[in-house]
Design a protein around this motif. Structure first.
Motif, PDB file in Angstrom:
ATOM      1  N   ALA A 146      31.236  35.043  38.169  1.00 52.25           N
ATOM      2  CA  ALA A 146      32.284  36.031  37.890  1.00 52.25           C
ATOM      3  C   ALA A 146      33.216  36.188  39.086  1.00 52.25           C
ATOM      4  CB  ALA A 146      31.648  37.368  37.525  1.00 52.25           C
ATOM      5  N   ASP A 147      32.652  36.285  40.279  1.00 48.76           N
ATOM      6  CA  ASP A 147      33.474  36.473  41.474  1.00 48.76           C
ATOM      7  C   ASP A 147      34.341  35.255  41.764  1.00 48.76           C
ATOM      8  OD1 ASP A 147      32.481  38.994  41.779  1.00 48.76           O
ATOM      9  OD2 ASP A 147      31.110  38.504  43.420  1.00 48.76           O
ATOM     10  N   ARG A 148      33.808  34.081  41.529  1.00 43.51           N
ATOM     11  CA  ARG A 148      34.616  32.872  41.722  1.00 43.51           C
ATOM     12  C   ARG A 148      35.789  32.839  40.742  1.00 43.51           C
ATOM     13  NH1 ARG A 148      29.764  28.472  42.654  1.00 43.51           N
ATOM     14  NH2 ARG A 148      29.799  28.488  44.940  1.00 43.51           N
ATOM     15  N   ALA A 149      35.522  33.210  39.499  1.00 42.96           N
ATOM     16  CA  ALA A 149      36.586  33.221  38.492  1.00 42.96           C
ATOM     17  C   ALA A 149      37.677  34.214  38.889  1.00 42.96           C
ATOM     18  CB  ALA A 149      36.010  33.576  37.125  1.00 42.96           C
ATOM     19  N   LEU A 150      37.287  35.399  39.353  1.00 41.45           N
ATOM     20  CA  LEU A 150      38.268  36.406  39.759  1.00 41.45           C
ATOM     21  C   LEU A 150      39.043  35.953  40.992  1.00 41.45           C
ATOM     22  CD1 LEU A 150      36.171  39.665  39.240  1.00 41.45           C
ATOM     23  CD2 LEU A 150      38.043  38.828  37.809  1.00 41.45           C
ATOM     24  N   THR A 151      38.333  35.430  41.984  1.00 41.41           N
ATOM     25  CA  THR A 151      39.003  34.977  43.208  1.00 41.41           C
ATOM     26  C   THR A 151      40.010  33.879  42.912  1.00 41.41           C
ATOM     27  OG1 THR A 151      37.153  35.582  44.635  1.00 41.41           O
ATOM     28  CG2 THR A 151      38.655  33.916  45.470  1.00 41.41           C
ATOM     29  N   ASP A 152      39.609  32.897  42.115  1.00 44.69           N
ATOM     30  CA  ASP A 152      40.525  31.807  41.761  1.00 44.69           C
ATOM     31  C   ASP A 152      41.778  32.353  41.079  1.00 44.69           C
ATOM     32  OD1 ASP A 152      38.769  29.988  42.827  1.00 44.69           O
ATOM     33  OD2 ASP A 152      37.979  29.308  40.892  1.00 44.69           O
ATOM     34  N   PHE A 153      41.589  33.351  40.211  1.00 42.14           N
ATOM     35  CA  PHE A 153      42.749  33.910  39.509  1.00 42.14           C
ATOM     36  C   PHE A 153      43.616  34.742  40.452  1.00 42.14           C
ATOM     37  CE2 PHE A 153      44.720  37.190  36.743  1.00 42.14           C
ATOM     38  CZ  PHE A 153      45.597  36.334  36.084  1.00 42.14           C
ATOM     39  N   TYR A 154      42.999  35.535  41.333  1.00 38.20           N
ATOM     40  CA  TYR A 154      43.776  36.326  42.300  1.00 38.20           C
ATOM     41  C   TYR A 154      44.683  35.429  43.142  1.00 38.20           C
ATOM     42  CZ  TYR A 154      40.557  40.292  41.494  1.00 38.20           C
ATOM     43  OH  TYR A 154      39.823  41.317  40.955  1.00 38.20           O
ATOM     44  N   LEU A 155      44.206  34.243  43.470  1.00 41.35           N
ATOM     45  CA  LEU A 155      44.955  33.332  44.346  1.00 41.35           C
ATOM     46  C   LEU A 155      45.910  32.417  43.575  1.00 41.35           C
ATOM     47  CD1 LEU A 155      42.082  32.319  46.813  1.00 41.35           C
ATOM     48  CD2 LEU A 155      43.898  34.008  47.172  1.00 41.35           C
ATOM     49  N   SER A 156      45.959  32.570  42.265  1.00 38.64           N
ATOM     50  CA  SER A 156      46.832  31.726  41.448  1.00 38.64           C
ATOM     51  C   SER A 156      48.219  32.346  41.307  1.00 38.64           C
ATOM     52  CB  SER A 156      46.216  31.530  40.061  1.00 38.64           C
ATOM     53  OG  SER A 156      46.362  32.706  39.274  1.00 38.64           O
ATOM     54  N   ASP A 157      49.148  31.548  40.799  1.00 37.85           N
ATOM     55  CA  ASP A 157      50.517  32.028  40.570  1.00 37.85           C
ATOM     56  C   ASP A 157      50.607  32.953  39.366  1.00 37.85           C
ATOM     57  OD1 ASP A 157      51.416  30.531  42.725  1.00 37.85           O
ATOM     58  OD2 ASP A 157      51.946  28.789  41.489  1.00 37.85           O
ATOM     59  N   ASP A 158      49.551  33.034  38.585  1.00 34.51           N
ATOM     60  CA  ASP A 158      49.587  33.851  37.364  1.00 34.51           C
ATOM     61  C   ASP A 158      49.201  35.309  37.600  1.00 34.51           C
ATOM     62  OD1 ASP A 158      50.277  31.628  35.818  1.00 34.51           O
ATOM     63  OD2 ASP A 158      48.165  31.053  35.589  1.00 34.51           O
ATOM     64  N   PHE A 159      48.658  35.609  38.785  1.00 31.83           N
ATOM     65  CA  PHE A 159      48.133  36.957  39.001  1.00 31.83           C
ATOM     66  C   PHE A 159      49.244  38.002  39.114  1.00 31.83           C
ATOM     67  CE2 PHE A 159      45.846  40.049  41.993  1.00 31.83           C
ATOM     68  CZ  PHE A 159      45.294  40.754  40.937  1.00 31.83           C
TER      69      PHE A 159
ATOM     70  N   PRO B  79      52.359  38.022  37.895  1.00 34.77           N
ATOM     71  CA  PRO B  79      52.933  38.361  36.583  1.00 34.77           C
ATOM     72  C   PRO B  79      52.026  39.251  35.732  1.00 34.77           C
ATOM     73  CG  PRO B  79      53.342  36.060  37.077  1.00 34.77           C
ATOM     74  CD  PRO B  79      52.409  36.570  38.139  1.00 34.77           C
ATOM     75  N   LEU B  80      50.705  39.058  35.827  1.00 31.65           N
ATOM     76  CA  LEU B  80      49.794  39.923  35.075  1.00 31.65           C
ATOM     77  C   LEU B  80      49.897  41.367  35.572  1.00 31.65           C
ATOM     78  CD1 LEU B  80      47.410  39.986  32.945  1.00 31.65           C
ATOM     79  CD2 LEU B  80      45.914  40.011  34.935  1.00 31.65           C
ATOM     80  N   LEU B  81      49.928  41.551  36.891  1.00 35.51           N
ATOM     81  CA  LEU B  81      50.085  42.893  37.451  1.00 35.51           C
ATOM     82  C   LEU B  81      51.406  43.517  37.015  1.00 35.51           C
ATOM     83  CD1 LEU B  81      48.739  42.239  41.060  1.00 35.51           C
ATOM     84  CD2 LEU B  81      47.635  43.651  39.317  1.00 35.51           C
ATOM     85  N   GLU B  82      52.465  42.721  36.980  1.00 38.10           N
ATOM     86  CA  GLU B  82      53.769  43.239  36.551  1.00 38.10           C
ATOM     87  C   GLU B  82      53.717  43.694  35.096  1.00 38.10           C
ATOM     88  OE1 GLU B  82      56.660  40.543  39.465  1.00 38.10           O
ATOM     89  OE2 GLU B  82      56.130  39.817  37.452  1.00 38.10           O
TER      90      GLU B  82
ATOM     91  N   LEU C  76      50.333  46.183  44.778  1.00 39.55           N
ATOM     92  CA  LEU C  76      48.963  45.990  44.303  1.00 39.55           C
ATOM     93  C   LEU C  76      48.489  44.565  44.562  1.00 39.55           C
ATOM     94  CD1 LEU C  76      49.245  47.871  40.885  1.00 39.55           C
ATOM     95  CD2 LEU C  76      47.993  48.644  42.912  1.00 39.55           C
ATOM     96  N   HIS C  77      49.378  43.599  44.386  1.00 37.41           N
ATOM     97  CA  HIS C  77      49.048  42.199  44.634  1.00 37.41           C
ATOM     98  C   HIS C  77      48.612  42.000  46.079  1.00 37.41           C
ATOM     99  CE1 HIS C  77      49.984  37.880  45.394  1.00 37.41           C
ATOM    100  NE2 HIS C  77      49.480  37.734  44.166  1.00 37.41           N
ATOM    101  N   THR C  78      49.383  42.551  46.999  1.00 40.17           N
ATOM    102  CA  THR C  78      49.035  42.436  48.422  1.00 40.17           C
ATOM    103  C   THR C  78      47.717  43.130  48.728  1.00 40.17           C
ATOM    104  OG1 THR C  78      51.380  42.333  49.036  1.00 40.17           O
ATOM    105  CG2 THR C  78      49.810  42.946  50.772  1.00 40.17           C
ATOM    106  N   GLN C  79      47.535  44.331  48.160  1.00 44.26           N
ATOM    107  CA  GLN C  79      46.307  45.093  48.405  1.00 44.26           C
ATOM    108  C   GLN C  79      45.078  44.341  47.927  1.00 44.26           C
ATOM    109  OE1 GLN C  79      45.129  48.373  45.708  1.00 44.26           O
ATOM    110  NE2 GLN C  79      45.280  49.702  47.502  1.00 44.26           N
ATOM    111  N   ILE C  80      45.134  43.795  46.728  1.00 43.94           N
ATOM    112  CA  ILE C  80      43.968  43.111  46.168  1.00 43.94           C
ATOM    113  C   ILE C  80      43.662  41.833  46.946  1.00 43.94           C
ATOM    114  CG2 ILE C  80      43.120  41.880  44.120  1.00 43.94           C
ATOM    115  CD1 ILE C  80      44.595  44.045  42.448  1.00 43.94           C
ATOM    116  N   ILE C  81      44.704  41.088  47.296  1.00 44.20           N
ATOM    117  CA  ILE C  81      44.489  39.858  48.060  1.00 44.20           C
ATOM    118  C   ILE C  81      43.883  40.173  49.428  1.00 44.20           C
ATOM    119  CG2 ILE C  81      45.620  37.900  49.193  1.00 44.20           C
ATOM    120  CD1 ILE C  81      45.458  37.627  46.170  1.00 44.20           C
ATOM    121  N   MET C  82      44.390  41.225  50.076  1.00 43.59           N
ATOM    122  CA  MET C  82      43.931  41.570  51.428  1.00 43.59           C
ATOM    123  C   MET C  82      42.520  42.149  51.434  1.00 43.59           C
ATOM    124  SD  MET C  82      46.268  40.823  53.717  1.00 43.59           S
ATOM    125  CE  MET C  82      45.941  41.903  55.106  1.00 43.59           C
ATOM    126  N   GLU C  83      42.187  42.958  50.403  1.00 40.98           N
ATOM    127  CA  GLU C  83      40.952  43.731  50.439  1.00 40.98           C
ATOM    128  C   GLU C  83      39.831  43.169  49.580  1.00 40.98           C
ATOM    129  OE1 GLU C  83      41.613  47.838  49.652  1.00 40.98           O
ATOM    130  OE2 GLU C  83      43.276  48.031  51.076  1.00 40.98           O
TER     131      GLU C  83
END
Length: 301
Positions: free
Chosen positions: A263-276, A278-281, A291-298
């Motif tokens: 699960a964590d690998r799937a989430l991490t891969d998606f957070y680091l993708s170009d699609d993340f 647009p989903l937040l938007e 939010l994108h910066t916060q999630i990537i950083m933390e």
């Protein structure tokens, strides 16, 4: 007649081997992980809380939708790489029964605005965080002054003629960490304020609009969405100040490190993708870049 010693030893050895075999089989059954369960069942059961837009919500005749639902979908995509024939089933849950459903393997993932805390971790495990927010209040613009001062950085100053009588009642959704925290805080004080529990956020909103309560307490990100569904959104305001720390994550079965890692690998891969982004938007609009910066950083290990 005396039984030969070698016969006795052989019988004891057979019992010893059978006992060890039983133990091994029991251990194998106990260690059967979530992926084994999914393989046998042929489906992934995704539990969700229906009244937690923009994280999870549902309409009759349609699959649930929301930010957390989409992230659970990314985990499902990862599982399907290993189990291509896997089907997805959505199961509506409540905060009162959802965690036990994960523990009892009635659902495999629990998605929504799910706060991680130690009490819940006694029952379930959690993925890495998917969001961070905190509790605040939804107020009417004529809510009592003490609440305006408590929750707003710049409370409105109103003449006495415009003030309404306080009900001394604050609403919260039943079975939430926010309601529990609020009760603990009031228990340490001498206060006339009481808490009214509501089954859904919509019920709390109606009570606020009907002047049955003075404020409705929930996580700020949920309140922003809830206010847009009011009869007159311009008559309400969401508090600026946060009084709790609420990290959200996806609930998983305990004692299954392999499944959590998936699960964590799937989430991490998606957070680091170009699609993340647009989903937040899609769900959070102008707040998405922050939010994108916060999630990537933390939240990216």
């Amino acid at each position: 007649m005396q039984v030969p010693r070698r016969y006795v030893m052989a019988k004891c050895m057979r019992r010893f081997l059978l006992a060890n075999l039983a133990l091994c089989l029991s251990a194998f059954a106990a260690d059967a992980g979530t992926l084994d369960t999914l393989t046998e069942r042929g489906s992934l059961r995704i539990g969700y809380i229906a009244d937690e837009a923009p994280f999870s919500s549902s309409k009759p005749g349609a699959d649930p939708a929301g930010y957390a639902i989409d992230l659970c979908g990314k985990i499902a995509d990862e599982i399907e790489h290993q189990l291509p024939q896997l089907k997805r089933e959505y199961v509506e849950m409540t905060l009162a029964n959802g965690f036990d459903a994960v523990k009892d393997e009635k659902v495999d993932l629990l998605c929504g605005a799910i706060t991680v805390n130690l009490v819940r971790r006694e029952i379930v495990d959690f993925s890495q965080p998917i969001f961070l927010t905190g509790a605040s209040a939804l107020l009417r613009k004529d809510s009592p002054n003490y609440l305006q001062t408590l929750f707003l950085d710049e409370p409105a100053i109103r003449p006495v003629s415009q003030r309404v009588t306080s009900t001394n009642v604050i609403g919260a959704r039943a079975s939430t960490t926010t309601a529990a925290t609020l009760r603990e805080a009031l228990a340490t004080q001498v206060s006339k304020t009481r808490i009214a529990d509501f089954e859904t956020h919509e019920d709390g909103l109606k009570a606020l609009e009907n002047h049955e309560i003075d404020a409705y307490i929930a996580d700020q990100v949920l309140l922003f969405n809830l206010a847009t569904r009011a009869r007159d959104p311009s008559s309400l305001e969401v508090g600026d100040r946060l009084f709790t720390h609420e990290p959200y994550a996806i609930a998983l079965r305990r004692d299954d490190a392999d499944f959590r890692l998936l699960a964590d690998r799937a989430l991490t891969d998606f957070y680091l993708s170009d699609d993340f982004l647009p989903l937040l938007e899609t769900y959070f609009g102008a707040e998405a870049p922050m939010l994108h910066t916060q999630i990537i950083m933390e939240h990216v290990p």
